[in-house]
Design an enzyme around this catalytic site. Structure first.
Site, PDB file in Angstrom:
ATOM      1  N   LYS A 633     -36.472   6.844  50.066  1.00  0.00           N
ATOM      2  CA  LYS A 633     -36.510   8.139  50.743  1.00  0.00           C
ATOM      3  C   LYS A 633     -36.926   7.991  52.214  1.00  0.00           C
ATOM      4  CE  LYS A 633     -39.394  10.477  48.589  1.00  0.00           C
ATOM      5  NZ  LYS A 633     -40.700  10.997  48.870  1.00  0.00           N
ATOM      6  N   ARG A 712     -44.704  18.916  46.691  1.00  0.00           N
ATOM      7  CA  ARG A 712     -44.687  17.969  45.588  1.00  0.00           C
ATOM      8  C   ARG A 712     -44.924  18.676  44.255  1.00  0.00           C
ATOM      9  NH1 ARG A 712     -46.093  12.922  48.329  1.00  0.00           N
ATOM     10  NH2 ARG A 712     -46.156  11.142  46.934  1.00  0.00           N
ATOM     11  N   ARG A 751     -41.927  -3.679  48.824  1.00  0.00           N
ATOM     12  CA  ARG A 751     -41.934  -2.871  50.058  1.00  0.00           C
ATOM     13  C   ARG A 751     -43.081  -3.268  50.975  1.00  0.00           C
ATOM     14  NH1 ARG A 751     -41.756   3.598  49.765  1.00  0.00           N
ATOM     15  NH2 ARG A 751     -43.871   3.404  48.932  1.00  0.00           N
ATOM     16  N   ARG A 783     -48.539  -1.232  51.114  1.00  0.00           N
ATOM     17  CA  ARG A 783     -49.343  -0.024  51.022  1.00  0.00           C
ATOM     18  C   ARG A 783     -50.227  -0.104  49.794  1.00  0.00           C
ATOM     19  NH1 ARG A 783     -45.095   4.794  51.729  1.00  0.00           N
ATOM     20  NH2 ARG A 783     -46.282   5.463  49.898  1.00  0.00           N
ATOM     21  N   ARG A 794     -48.624   6.791  40.068  1.00  0.00           N
ATOM     22  CA  ARG A 794     -47.764   7.615  40.927  1.00  0.00           C
ATOM     23  C   ARG A 794     -46.493   8.033  40.190  1.00  0.00           C
ATOM     24  NH1 ARG A 794     -46.945   4.265  46.185  1.00  0.00           N
ATOM     25  NH2 ARG A 794     -45.558   5.950  46.785  1.00  0.00           N
TER      26      ARG A 794
HETATM   27  P1  AMP Z   1     -46.436   9.384  49.859  1.00  0.00           P
HETATM   28  O1  AMP Z   1     -46.431   8.487  51.015  1.00  0.00           O
HETATM   29  O2  AMP Z   1     -45.644  10.621  50.048  1.00  0.00           O
HETATM   30  O3  AMP Z   1     -46.178   8.732  48.568  1.00  0.00           O
HETATM   31  O4  AMP Z   1     -47.988   9.910  49.730  1.00  0.00           O
HETATM   32  C1  AMP Z   1     -49.082   9.089  49.615  1.00  0.00           C
HETATM   33  C2  AMP Z   1     -50.232   9.807  49.001  1.00  0.00           C
HETATM   34  O5  AMP Z   1     -50.604  10.922  49.799  1.00  0.00           O
HETATM   35  C3  AMP Z   1     -49.940  10.389  47.649  1.00  0.00           C
HETATM   36  O6  AMP Z   1     -50.153   9.458  46.614  1.00  0.00           O
HETATM   37  C4  AMP Z   1     -50.925  11.520  47.578  1.00  0.00           C
HETATM   38  O7  AMP Z   1     -52.203  11.036  47.273  1.00  0.00           O
HETATM   39  C5  AMP Z   1     -50.952  12.018  48.975  1.00  0.00           C
HETATM   40  N1  AMP Z   1     -49.976  13.057  49.149  1.00  0.00           N
HETATM   41  C6  AMP Z   1     -48.968  13.049  50.047  1.00  0.00           C
HETATM   42  N2  AMP Z   1     -48.256  14.189  49.997  1.00  0.00           N
HETATM   43  C7  AMP Z   1     -48.844  14.945  49.025  1.00  0.00           C
HETATM   44  C8  AMP Z   1     -48.561  16.234  48.491  1.00  0.00           C
HETATM   45  N3  AMP Z   1     -47.552  16.971  48.936  1.00  0.00           N
HETATM   46  N4  AMP Z   1     -49.349  16.676  47.513  1.00  0.00           N
HETATM   47  C9  AMP Z   1     -50.380  15.967  47.061  1.00  0.00           C
HETATM   48  N5  AMP Z   1     -50.665  14.757  47.519  1.00  0.00           N
HETATM   49  C10 AMP Z   1     -49.929  14.225  48.494  1.00  0.00           C
END
Ligand code: AMP
Length: 845
Positions: A633, A712, A751, A783, A794
């Site tokens: 993505k 989300r 990644r 990461r 996740r």
């Molecule tokens: P991502 O890079 O989008 O996978 O986000 C990394 C982390 O940020 C996630 O595992 C959540 O802990 C937090 N996070 C990011 N966006 C959200 C969201 N919309 N709702 C809740 N947690 C979020």
């Protein structure tokens, strides 16, 4: 006219010369003319009495005038000289009346038919009488209103009979001095033939004199609306429009024999109406003739007939319809206008503060008092105008409204002086407003540019010459209007010190300065802040203090200082303000690290700015990107950013950026969110929604947005939907990338992310160094949440919360499902194709 004057004046001169020679006493005259038998035979053989009744003369208006005073042509030798007495020349004493007579139809006839001599047209004695001339007000005078018709009837027999029969003649005979006599309509000495007068002249100049008079209508209980309703009728409107054929009052009511509508002889008696209307409308039927001319639609209902009642209701219905329909249309369009203006203002993206709160407050009070002053001032000068009507045509309200607004204006001026002297912003403001030699050069350069003689337009600092002119004109105008206004208000006190004419001069200055100021505001200021295509429909600075950064950079390119404390923008650094719970803090970041789509505003929030896009995006994209971790993505988001210009906005990036802030800059909410993230859990909905709401400016960006990682959950999606609706930002689509689970795991495990530029790579990529970013040289890291234990959590969290989300957007017809298999460019191509193919009507929030 020339001949008339010569005749009149020559006779006067002759008379004067003769009078000086005359030394004749009245008693001498009466020796012969006191004899009742004294006669003379003229050339035509007509015998005339030459008897002058001394008693009649003694009772006349000329009792103090000697015989020779009128018969000035006679000399002491009379009658022995055998010269016959000439007709008396009244103009010797009544010069003005004589001149008027010369211009009358009678005077005209005398010139035209001079060969007929005394019979050509009536002369003074024919109407006034000779030796027994009496003032017209006396009942014995032939010119007394009650006798006038008879006097005129000596020549105008039929007209005289008609008048005597008419309502006017009857009223005169009954002794009503207000009733119109012959001279009432035809004038006195300058008697007019009204036959050739225009319909407008008859109705407006003749009949309206009495029938539009409130005094006469009230006194004689006459209907008050006759003139008004006639002029509102087709006949009246055509007459006013200049028609010479339109029916006037006399066309229907008759000329001399005007009779009441109840008199069967009247032209407007009900059975005569067909014939009367038929004069102009041949073939008019009885039905046609029932149409009324004097119709007051507004007042017609009371006691009216069926037609009048229907007419009244039709008018009422239409008035209601007009107010409702036009009101709704205006409200509808005003709302659209407001929405569009607000949306357009939002699309401007980055803004800078142009007017601080105090400046906006001063501008508001100044504008309000100015508008009230202009309206109340011009209402006095133009009492019949709509402005005066708007103020209720009440002089008390107008006067005190004007004075109060004047006082407010002067107090605002005084406050401004204090602001300029006592505050840092005020001093800096007035310093920047000071005229400089550059302004004169700018005027010349601008003239060259505007006339096409130069290719580039001059660059301005914080204030250009136009704004400086405006500001100093307001200062000047306030002083002038204040001083002259106070002089006029306190004129008694002023005249203790100054001559009375100073008030007249002050009034003239006050009026013309007001005209000048109003026109300058309309032509100069309103152009700058409203009609200039760059700011239309309004330069928002006076509302929220802000102007578009792009506009500011173009119009005030030389302003190197912070605009009212907002950060200066240079090529190399940018100051970013960040609002934390406890205080506003500033951090300085090198701007070189921020390019188009630098996401500074998104990552930092608060008042942080990002570099606006140089050109509008190819296609406005407001996309939400969905997909399980590892579907690629982020890569697609970067590619979509390059394709559309829209920023890649990831909520995960916000948290990761916050992690690198000094601990003092991390708010408790951010700290707790970071804890969730570290555990691989979702951050609570309210925290994430609050963070996105804080960054609403990024959603308004004219380039659109690519939201990654938000929403989300359904709760977040609902909150987001409400936010977009309130902001009038329809979502283009929600793109859901799908990939089989085994491929996801394979991708995530390999990644790597650049710790500096956030670039995303994979261990399978053939990188020069597996640990160094090929773009910026930053360190490539795995990461924290890409580690095996976090991935499991996740994925679970994703399926639990995101699946309902997919359903949510599917129901709203916004979902585009794209296979994430294959290379990144292939997936991008699929995405772009799907976007192009989606039905347009689905592009809504
Ligand atoms: P991502 O890079 O989008 O996978 O986000 C990394 C982390 O940020 C996630 O595992 C959540 O802990 C937090 N996070 C990011 N966006 C959200 C969201 N919309 N709702 C809740 N947690 C979020």
């Amino acid at each position: 006219m020339g001949i008339r004057l010569i005749l009149t004046l020559a006779a006067g001169l002759f008379g004067t010369m003769a009078l000086t020679a005359a030394e004749i006493n009245d008693s001498d005259c009466l020796v012969c003319h006191g004899d009742k038998t004294l006669t003379a035979t003229n050339a035509a053989g007509v015998v005339r009495s030459l008897f002058a009744d001394a008693a009649v003369v003694a009772g006349s208006a000329h009792r103090k005038t000697a015989c020779a005073g009128c018969h000035g042509d006679l000399t002491a030798k009379h009658p022995d000289d055998n010269v016959a007495a000439q007709p008396v020349n009244c103009s010797r004493c009544h010069e003005e009346e004589s001149l008027s007579y010369g211009m009358s139809v009678h005077g005209d006839a005398r010139i035209k038919h001079v060969h007929k001599g005394a019979h050509a047209a009536p002369q003074c004695i024919d109407c006034h009488g000779s030796h027994g001339v009496l003032a017209a007000a006396l009942p014995g005078s032939p010119l007394h209103p009650a006798n006038l018709a008879k006097t005129c009837g000596q020549c105008h027999e039929q007209e005289s009979r008609d008048v005597m029969e008419s309502v006017h003649g009857q009223a005169l005979a009954a002794g009503r001095r207000d009733a119109p006599s012959c001279t009432g309509c035809h004038a006195e000495h300058k008697i007019r033939a009204l036959k050739t007068s225009s319909p407008l002249a008859i109705s407006q100049d003749i009949c309206s004199k009495c029938h539009a008079s409130e005094r006469l209508n009230t006194k004689y209980n006459l209907p008050a609306d006759r003139v008004k309703t006639f002029f509102a009728s087709y006949h009246g409107l055509a007459a006013q429009y200049g028609s010479t054929r339109a029916a006037n009052c006399a066309s229907c009511h008759g000329v001399h024999r005007i009779l009441p509508s109840t008199d069967p002889r009247s032209t407007i008696y009900k059975t005569n109406l067909t014939a009367t209307c038929g004069q102009c409308h041949p073939g008019a039927s009885a039905n046609f003739a029932q149409g009324k001319i004097h119709v007051d639609v507004a007042a017609a209902v009371a006691g009216g007939n069926l037609g009048e009642r229907i007419n009244w209701w039709v008018r009422k219905l239409y008035l209601g319809l007009i107010f409702t329909v036009i009101g709704l249309m205006a409200t509808h369009n005003a709302l659209i206008f407001g929405r569009k203006a607000a949306a357009r203002a939002r699309r401007q993206g980055a803004t800078v503060l142009r007017m601080d709160y105090s400046q906006r407050a001063q501008h508001f009070v100044l504008a309000l008092s100015f508008i009230i002053l202009a309206l109340t001032g011009f209402a006095l000068k133009f009492p019949d105008s709509w402005v005066a009507v708007l103020l209720g045509s009440d002089e008390g309200i107008r006067r005190w409204g004007h004075r109060m607004a004047g006082v407010v204006l002067l107090l605002t001026g005084a406050y401004h002086v204090g602001y300029v002297l006592a505050t840092r912003q005020g001093r800096s403001f007035v310093k920047d407003m000071m005229p400089k030699a550059k302004d004169a050069r700018d005027v010349a350069a601008s003239a060259r540019y505007l006339t096409g003689l130069a290719k580039t337009k001059p660059k301005f600092g914080r204030f250009g010459y136009a704004e400086k002119m405006e500001y100093w004109a307001v200062v000047w105008g306030t002083i002038i209007m204040g001083v002259t206004g106070l002089m006029i208000w306190f004129k008694l006190g002023t005249t203790h010190w100054l001559p009375r004419w100073s008030i007249d001069v002050a009034t003239t200055i006050h009026y013309y300065e007001a005209v000048l100021a109003c026109l300058a505001i309309l032509v100069w200021h309103f152009y700058d802040v409203i009609f200039d295509p760059d700011v239309y429909p309004l330069n928002r600075a006076c509302v929220d203090g802000r102007v578009s950064a792009e506009w500011y950079a173009g119009e005030h390119a030389l302003d190197a200082r912070p605009a009212n404390g907002s950060p200066p923008q240079t090529q190399h650094t940018i100051s970013l303000s960040m609002k934390t719970k406890n205080a506003d803090s500033n951090i300085t970041i090198p701007i070189t690290s921020f390019q188009v789509g630098d996401r500074a505003a998104w990552l930092i929030g608060g008042k942080a700015l990002c570099t606006p896009a140089p050109a509008p995006p190819k296609e406005l994209c407001r996309l939400v990107l969905l997909g399980a971790p590892g579907v690629g993505k982020g890569t697609q988001a970067d590619l979509l950013h390059q394709w559309s210009g829209a920023c890649h906005l990831s909520t995960g990036d916000i948290f990761r950026a916050a992690k690198s802030l000094p601990p003092g800059e991390q708010t408790p909410a951010i700290k707790s969110a970071l804890g969730f993230m570290a555990r691989g859990e979702l951050v609570p909905d309210e925290t994430v929604v609050a963070l996105v709401c804080e960054r609403v400016r990024c959603l308004r960006c004219p380039c659109g947005f690519l939201l990654d990682g938000f929403p989300r959950t359904v709760v977040q999606a609902q909150a987001f939907e409400r936010l977009l609706k309130a902001e009038d930002l329809p979502l283009t689509a929600v793109i859901n990338y799908e990939l089989p689970i085994d491929k996801i795991v394979e991708r995530l495990a390999g990644r790597r992310v650049c710790s500096s530029c956030k670039g995303v790579f994979h261990v399978a990529d053939k990188l020069p160094s597996p640990e160094t970013c090929p773009h910026c040289g930053g360190k490539l890291i795995q990461r924290e949440d890409d580690r095996p234990e976090a991935i499991r959590v996740r994925m679970e969290a994703y399926h639990r919360s995101t699946q309902p989300l997919i359903e949510y957007y599917r129901q709203r017809d916004l979902l585009l499902t794209i296979s994430a298999e294959g290379t990144a460019p292939e997936i991008l191509q699929r995405t772009v194709d799907a976007l192009a193919l989606r039905p347009r009507e689905k592009a809504r929030s």
